[in-house]
Design an enzyme around this catalytic site. Structure first.
Site, PDB file in Angstrom:
ATOM      1  N   ASP A 411       0.368  -4.347  -9.085  1.00  0.00           N
ATOM      2  CA  ASP A 411       0.960  -4.390  -7.751  1.00  0.00           C
ATOM      3  C   ASP A 411       1.935  -3.220  -7.588  1.00  0.00           C
ATOM      4  O   ASP A 411       2.317  -2.573  -8.565  1.00  0.00           O
ATOM      5  CB  ASP A 411       1.692  -5.724  -7.579  1.00  0.00           C
ATOM      6  CG  ASP A 411       2.045  -6.017  -6.126  1.00  0.00           C
ATOM      7  OD1 ASP A 411       1.406  -5.436  -5.230  1.00  0.00           O
ATOM      8  OD2 ASP A 411       2.946  -6.840  -5.893  1.00  0.00           O
ATOM      9  N   GLU A 414       1.340   2.014  -5.238  1.00  0.00           N
ATOM     10  CA  GLU A 414       0.998   3.087  -4.286  1.00  0.00           C
ATOM     11  C   GLU A 414       1.591   4.454  -4.675  1.00  0.00           C
ATOM     12  O   GLU A 414       0.956   5.451  -4.257  1.00  0.00           O
ATOM     13  CB  GLU A 414       1.482   2.706  -2.868  1.00  0.00           C
ATOM     14  CG  GLU A 414       0.713   1.569  -2.245  1.00  0.00           C
ATOM     15  CD  GLU A 414       1.032   0.221  -2.882  1.00  0.00           C
ATOM     16  OE1 GLU A 414       0.105  -0.602  -2.994  1.00  0.00           O
ATOM     17  OE2 GLU A 414       2.189   0.002  -3.280  1.00  0.00           O
ATOM     18  N   ASP A 485      -0.650  -7.559   1.515  1.00  0.00           N
ATOM     19  CA  ASP A 485       0.187  -8.604   2.119  1.00  0.00           C
ATOM     20  C   ASP A 485      -0.238  -8.902   3.549  1.00  0.00           C
ATOM     21  O   ASP A 485       0.407  -8.471   4.529  1.00  0.00           O
ATOM     22  CB  ASP A 485       1.650  -8.177   2.078  1.00  0.00           C
ATOM     23  CG  ASP A 485       2.147  -7.980   0.653  1.00  0.00           C
ATOM     24  OD1 ASP A 485       1.585  -8.611  -0.254  1.00  0.00           O
ATOM     25  OD2 ASP A 485       3.089  -7.194   0.453  1.00  0.00           O
TER      26      ASP A 485
END
Length: 819
Positions: A411, A414, A485
């Site tokens: 997670d 990015e 999300d």
């Protein structure tokens, strides 16, 4: 004389302006070709302003490489396919260069460089926009393509919006977008590959450039489509096949295909942000079993850590992680844990100090490690673009292996930091060719997933499950991907379907969205519809945020519990079909979840917004999701014969039909000619089904085949030939169902095959060799009481299909059945 002088003045002025414009034009075009060098399957060009290489990779794949300076050594994180020996003809004259293979023709104009691609029959597939072609504005390079009449554009990975990208523009810059809108761009990942469709031809273009890239499919202009990057070279691969499915296969040959995942990862996964302490995790596991909801996985979010520090356990919440995971395994559960890339800057912390001593963190130009703030506080970040950084991460994964963890969920990769603005001047190794954050940003997440996968293979000694939020083209070689999300809204549920379909078109077969919605509270009907839909997506993950209401199936009442049990149970019964479909994806790159555009490319209605959410699950099922607020929905049936999954009612193809929508039933149809292997109900993949394989065959007008596949579901032994594989064929012209001889060294789990025929109304017997077997009339229920042991009343009416059936021995030799 005076009049003539004034008459000439406008022309002189125009010439002066043009000369000035040309001299100071901030847009630099490629220019005309000044030299040509042919080297086997490659043409090297020098133009007035640039260098170019055109390389034939396969008969259907041609690479175009252009830069305004001499080329740097070739390197790609995405491409693993190598140039294959190809029969190719390259010739030239004063005006053009022709490159011809058995499948594709490229024509390069010499005066003002431009390239066009044609079919072997001479049909135009794609061409540069004359006058624009490829050019630079500063460091940004863009290629402009002429938009053909009625052209559609699909793919481009994780992009919101409609299936058809026409009229839109998109940016690739991996971003943390909590609670994103259904029109937001960019999202978490970058896959710069799209497919164009027009005039009964289709093609693919993959722009392999990791800088920020931009795609324009006729947004704010009616002249061109374009793709470009904010740095680096123009480097794209052009792919042409007659079938769109083959374009995907060639793209995944180029960028790699998904490894075979562990069987347990195809089961139902119960997640929440977060389950803690240990007693809560065990309560969830036992409640799933008590309610007879089949499940294989429980996921732990960041609260399992000590103050959010990676490679730690919170000892108050989880005093004995290895013991807990051992107990979960006894119940048939595997544990997946979240990992973030940020390593907390804390003197004395084991992981931090080790990373510092091994010099694995990304740095500023002055040599100081870059520090960004995330959940643990101020953090350093491993350089996953370096061998040294990945090797360090591999060793850290042992921490999870020692605790009995089976899955790694990447997670915030990015990468995400508070403020969401990492500086451009951070330096990365980029596997020996140092670069800045501007070039490395979009591959950071992919390389983290790679390090997690490689580390898990080393440490777990069996097939790992790896999930990632961020990635770049080729991510499928290491990880599944989920869409981040999302929100508990009908629009997000349907947008999620399009995101997963687009990922499938772009090489990512193992994909997921948070079922039920991560943010907010779904209504009871929305949750019911979403859990049904989850049974027909590749990775079935129920996940909700800590400030949302609990999202386990029993939290929405008895009716929804039954709906969830029915559909999750159906998925487990379909596991032989699903596992075989995943195996197929490892071989040809075709996704598990398939936009109708793959098999019905030139049927204009599949592009309509009314029908763009419909998709195929494997090659047999067509799923038609709708908002939970609707009482009726309009379904489009493409060419062929279709069967209602639950009742067996037939529908003709090429028609639109309004169908009633019920809270307990997701519209699902089966394509005529389909072959669907099923098994008895189990509560997890750790449990063995009964010894009978249920082989459903649906009558249709076209011949079809299905590759059935088994192995042990967990080890890499299948790579040594320890698998069981056989092709099953249906031929309506010959009136045969054929099971070809099995291959591989693995013995099938099933001793018997129960052949279940749908739509064979006139058949009364079936002949196997010299033996004639009587077909028995019967019914088959896909939904209803999930198990004979279920202690609950069925509040919804049970529907069943009229079938013909017969049981035969599962002989691994050739079996031909004549009906």
């Amino acid at each position: 004389m005076k009049k003539k002088y004034f008459a000439l003045f406008p022309l002189l002025f125009l010439f002066s302006v043009q000369q000035s414009f040309s001299q100071y034009n901030p847009v630099k075009a490629v220019g005309s070709i000044v030299s040509v060098q042919v080297d086997q399957q490659q043409v090297k060009l020098k133009t007035g302003n640039a260098f170019a290489e055109i390389t034939v990779y396969t008969p259907s794949v041609i690479r175009v490489r252009i830069d305004n300076k001499p080329f740097q050594p070739d390197f790609s994180y995405a491409v693993v396919g190598k140039v294959l020996p190809v029969k190719v003809s390259i010739n030239q004259n004063d005006n053009e260069i022709n490159i011809v293979t058995d499948s594709l023709k490229a024509v390069i104009q010499k005066k003002q460089f431009a390239i066009a691609f044609y079919t072997p029959k001479g049909e135009l597939i794609n061409e540069d926009e004359q006058g624009l072609t490829t050019s630079w504005v500063g460091q940004s390079v863009t290629t402009y393509k002429k938009m053909q009449d009625g052209e559609h554009f699909i793919g481009l990975g994780e992009k919101t919006g409609n299936l058809d990208r026409k009229g839109q523009g998109y940016t690739n810059w991996n971003s943390d977008v909590y609670g994103y809108s259904i029109a937001q761009d960019p999202l978490y990942s970058t896959i710069p590959f799209y497919i164009g469709i027009h005039h009964q031809v289709n093609y693919g273009i993959f722009l392999d450039n990791t800088y920020q890239t931009d795609f324009n499919f006729g947004a704010s202009n009616n002249r061109f489509s374009s793709f470009g990057a904010r740095g680096g070279e123009m480097n794209y691969y052009f792919i042409y096949h007659q079938r769109l499915a083959d374009i995907i296969s060639s793209y995944t040959w180029l960028t790699g295909r998904m490894p075979l995942p562990p069987l347990w990862s195809l089961g139902y996964q119960q997640n929440r942000y977060s389950y803690y302490p240990e007693s809560e995790v065990m309560r969830i596991a036992h409640t799933l079993r008590e309610n007879q909801i089949p499940a294989d996985g429980i996921t732990l979010d960041i609260h399992y850590m000590d103050r959010y520090q990676l490679f730690t356990w919170n000892k108050d919440r989880f005093p004995d992680p290895a013991g807990m995971n051992a107990e979960l395994k006894k119940l048939g559960f595997k544990t997946t844990v979240i990992v973030d890339p940020g390593i907390k800057v804390e003197k004395g912390a084991k992981a931090y100090e080790d990373g510092l001593s091994k010099d694995v963190y990304i740095k500023y130009p002055d040599g100081q490690p870059y520090t960004g703030e995330v959940w643990p506080g101020w953090c350093n970040f491993p350089d996953f673009t370096s061998v040294k950084g990945r090797d360090w991460w591999h060793k850290q994964v042992k921490f999870f292996a020692d605790a009995g963890v089976s899955g790694i969920w990447n997670d915030m990769n990015e990468f995400s930091t508070w403020g969401q603005k990492a500086p451009d001047n951070i330096l990365f190794d980029y596997d020996g060719r140092p670069t800045t954050h501007m070039e490395a940003h979009n591959v950071f997440g992919m390389q983290m997933a790679r390090a997690s996968y490689e580390g898990a293979v080393i440490q777990l000694k069996e097939r790992p499950f790896v999930l990632s939020r961020s990635g770049y083209a080729g991510l499928q070689r290491y990880s599944a991907m989920w869409t981040g999300d999302n929100r508990a809204e009908d629009s997000h549920m349907l947008q999620g379907v399009r995101l997963l379909n687009s990922l499938g078109l772009s090489g990512v077969s193992f994909s997921a969205m948070d079922v039920g919605g991560f943010i907010g509270n779904p209504s009871t009907p929305l949750y019911a519809k979403w859990i049904q839909l989850g049974a027909f997506i590749p990775y079935f993950r129920n996940h909700s945020a800590n400030d949302s209401r609990p999202s386990e199936p029993w939290t929405f009442g008895k009716d929804v519990l039954e709906i969830a049990r029915d559909y999750i149970s159906l998925r487990y019964k379909l596991m032989p079909y699903l596992y075989s479909t995943f195996y197929e994806s490892t071989q040809n790159g075709l996704p598990v979840m398939r936009s109708l555009a793959i098999n019905y490319t030139f049927d204009q209605k599949v592009m309509w917004a009314d029908y763009q959410n419909q998709y195929e699950f494997g090659d047999a099922f067509m799923v038609a999701p709708f908002e939970s607020t609707k009482d009726f929905g309009q379904v489009y049936f493409p060419e062929g014969t279709w069967y209602d999954l639950y009742t067996g009612a037939k529908e003709n193809g090429r028609q639109e039909k309004i169908v009633p929508l019920k809270i307990n039933k997701l519209p699902v149809y089966v394509k005529g000619g389909s072959i669907i292997p099923m098994q008895s109900l189990i509560q997890s993949t750790a449990e063995q089904p009964t010894d009978t394989l249920y082989l459903h065959v649906y009558n249709g007008n076209k011949a079809n085949s299905f590759v059935y596949y088994e192995d042990d579901g967990k080890s890499f032994d299948y790579q040594k030939g320890n698998f069981y594989k056989r092709s099953i064929a249906f031929d309506p012209a010959k009136r045969t169902i054929t099971l070809e001889p099995a291959t591989g060294n693995y013995s099938s789990h099933f001793k018997y095959i129960k052949l279940i025929l749908h739509g064979f109304d006139q058949a009364t017997t079936i002949r196997s060799g010299n033996e004639t077997l009587k077909l028995q009339d019967g019914g088959f229920t896909f939904l209803g009481a999930a198990s004979n042991k279920t202690p609950y009343d069925n509040v919804f009416p049970v529907e069943s299909c009229v079938i013909k059936q017969v049981t035969i021995s599962n002989n691994s030799g050739n079996v031909q059945l004549n009906y």
